[in-house]
Each structure stands twice: as structure tokens, then as C-alpha cells.
Scaffold this active site. Structure first.
Site, PDB file in Angstrom:
ATOM      1  CB  SER A 105      40.618  38.656  44.478  1.00  0.00           C
ATOM      2  OG  SER A 105      41.915  38.927  44.982  1.00  0.00           O
ATOM      3  CB  CYS A 106      42.311  36.896  49.222  1.00  0.00           C
ATOM      4  SG  CYS A 106      42.497  38.291  50.341  1.00  0.00           S
ATOM      5  N   GLY A 107      39.694  35.648  50.465  1.00  0.00           N
ATOM      6  CA  GLY A 107      38.697  35.565  51.521  1.00  0.00           C
ATOM      7  C   GLY A 107      38.925  36.544  52.644  1.00  0.00           C
TER       8      GLY A 107
END
Length: 262
Positions: A105-107
């Protein structure tokens, strides 16, 4: 295999019952050193070969000696394949499990996962220069070595063929990746070399199949259907000899380094 009865309906409405053999497809859970790693939908045969081939293609092992044991556990829900790797393989196993289960979900996590997906390939071992007549001979003979597909018409085959086109070994599965993993695993377990000849797959050519061929040391990959763009890119990067759309009357040979329109 199992048998199922269908209603066969012809043009005009004529109907008659027919019974066909159906290829078995079931969940196969792969565990390595007690860690759940992947669940495949596969034909539950040659599962030890599958474990060896999958482990090599996913870079968990380097040689057959890295696998100490494989246990097959049938359950009402499917099959569990428990594979025990040498201790030296534990760090890479833990690293791969971390990347397979990380939250994207995070870059940053997403970037890490993309880098894992497109890891550099070694250079192909070369030697894949069987003549075209050998490929046509193998294509003509392949069906005779596919008993499961002959009965069901629903499974893929992965074959190892010698430099004259003789079909030496075949594995079948409902999944094209599984069939190739089984073939790779059987070669690894037997200690058979890939120095000459080629692998022939009854499927389209995706990048995963190219990567499996390179990592297994297979010098030439032949598929009966078309490649994807990434398959072509990865084959060129690794120097793998790639032949696609191999049919009884013609085939396409990937020209190294030549781009479209060149």
C-alpha cells in the site's frame, strides 16, 4: 481423472449424453521449511518434481542437493507439499517470504516488490542450436507423449527434446507454469544436463516461462503460441534462444538484438 456426463447438442437440436474424462485440478500448497509460500491450482501428480522445479525457478535453491526432503500430504481440501531446504538457503527463503507478504500500500513497498519481480537474470548457457527439422519432428511427436491431454483435452505439456527432436521427457498439468516446473524438477532430480536440445511447451510464451528456462539452464525455449513483449525483452536480456508460434508448417525465431522495423 474423473468422468462427467454432458449433454452433447448438435446443430439442429439433436441431443445425446456423452461421458468424458476430466483433468483433475486442485489446490496445492507449497511450504518451505515450515513456512507457507504459495498455493497453486495444479494437477496433483508429479508433485515432488513440482517442488524441485518451483524452488529452482523462484531462486530458493541452486542445486538438487539444496533440498533435503519433500513430503506430500493429501487433505480433503487439496495437497500440501512440505519441502525442507538446506540451512544455507534459509536467508534467501526468509527474504523471499518477506517480499511476497509485504504490504504494497505504500510507495516504497511497491517499489521493492517491483524490483523483486524483475530481478536480473543470468546469461543463458547457450548451446541451443537444434536444427529447425528437429523442432518440427518434436512437434509432430508431442501428442503421442501426452496421455492426460489425450484423455481430457485440458492440460498443457512441457517436454525436453534432444538435438534431433526426440521427445525424451514430458510433464503435464492444467497450468503451463506448473508443467514446466515439473519438467525442470524432474531434470534436476535426475541430474540430467540441458546442454543440448530444447524445451517445448504447449502454451503461449510469458516472461515467467522465459525466466524459468534461463534459471534452469535450458539453452533454447520453443512454444507453440505467441510471446508477450516482456517475454521477448527478458529472452534478449539473457541471450536465450527463443522460438515461438511453432506449428507443423512454420515457426518464428527471435532474432537477437533486432527491434521491430529494423
Amino acid at each position: 481423472m474423473s468422468e462427467v456426463t454432458f449433454d452433447r447438442i448438435k446443430v439442429g437440436g439433436e441431443k445425446q449424453p456423452v461421458t468424458r474424462e476430466i483433468a483433475e485440478e486442485a489446490p496445492v500448497a507449497l511450504e518451505f521449511n515450515g513456512l507457507g509460500y504459495a498455493v497453486l491450482m495444479a494437477t496433483p501428480a508429479d508433485l515432488v518434481d513440482l517442488a524441485y522445479g518451483f524452488a529452482l525457478a523462484d531462486r530458493l535453491i541452486d542445486t538438487a542437493a539444496d533440498i533435503k526432503d519433500v513430503e506430500i500430504h493429501p487433505t480433503p481440501s487439496g495437497h500440501i507439499v512440505r519441502t525442507f531446504l538446506a540451512e544455507r538457503c534459509r536467508p534467501r527463503l526468509l527474504d523471499r517470504v518477506r517480499h511476497r507478504t509485504s504490504d504494497s500500500s505504500c510507495g516504497l513497498c511497491g517499489i521493492e516488490n517491483l524490483e523483486q519481480a524483475m530481478r536480473p537474470l543470468p546469461r543463458s548457457v547457450g548451446g541451443g542450436h537444434a536444427p529447425e527439422r528437429a523442432i518440427f519432428a518434436a512437434l509432430a511427436a508431442l501428442a503421442r507423449h501426452q496421455p492426460l491431454n489425450r484423455s481430457t483435452g485440458a492440460v498443457h505439456a512441457a517436454a525436453w527434446c534432444d538435438a534431433e527432436g526426440g521427445v525424451q521427457r514430458v510433464r503435464e498439468d492444467v497450468g503451463r507454469h506448473n508443467a514446466f516446473d515439473k519438467l525442470i524438477g524432474s531434470m534436476l532430480r535426475a541430474g540430467d544436463a540441458w546442454d543440448v536440445g530444447f524445451a517445448l511447451l504447449s502454451s503461449r510464451c510469458s516472461y515467467e516461462l522465459v525466466e524459468k528456462a534461463v534459471l534452469a539452464g535450458c539453452p533454447m525455449l520453443v512454444t507453440i503460441s505467441a510471446p508477450t513483449s516482456l517475454a521477448v525483452t527478458r529472452a534478449r536480456e539473457a541471450g536465450l534462444r527463443l522460438i515461438v508460434l511453432a506449428r507443423p508448417d512454420a515457426l518464428l525465431v527471435l532474432t537477437p538484438g533486432r527491434e521491430a522495423g529494423a
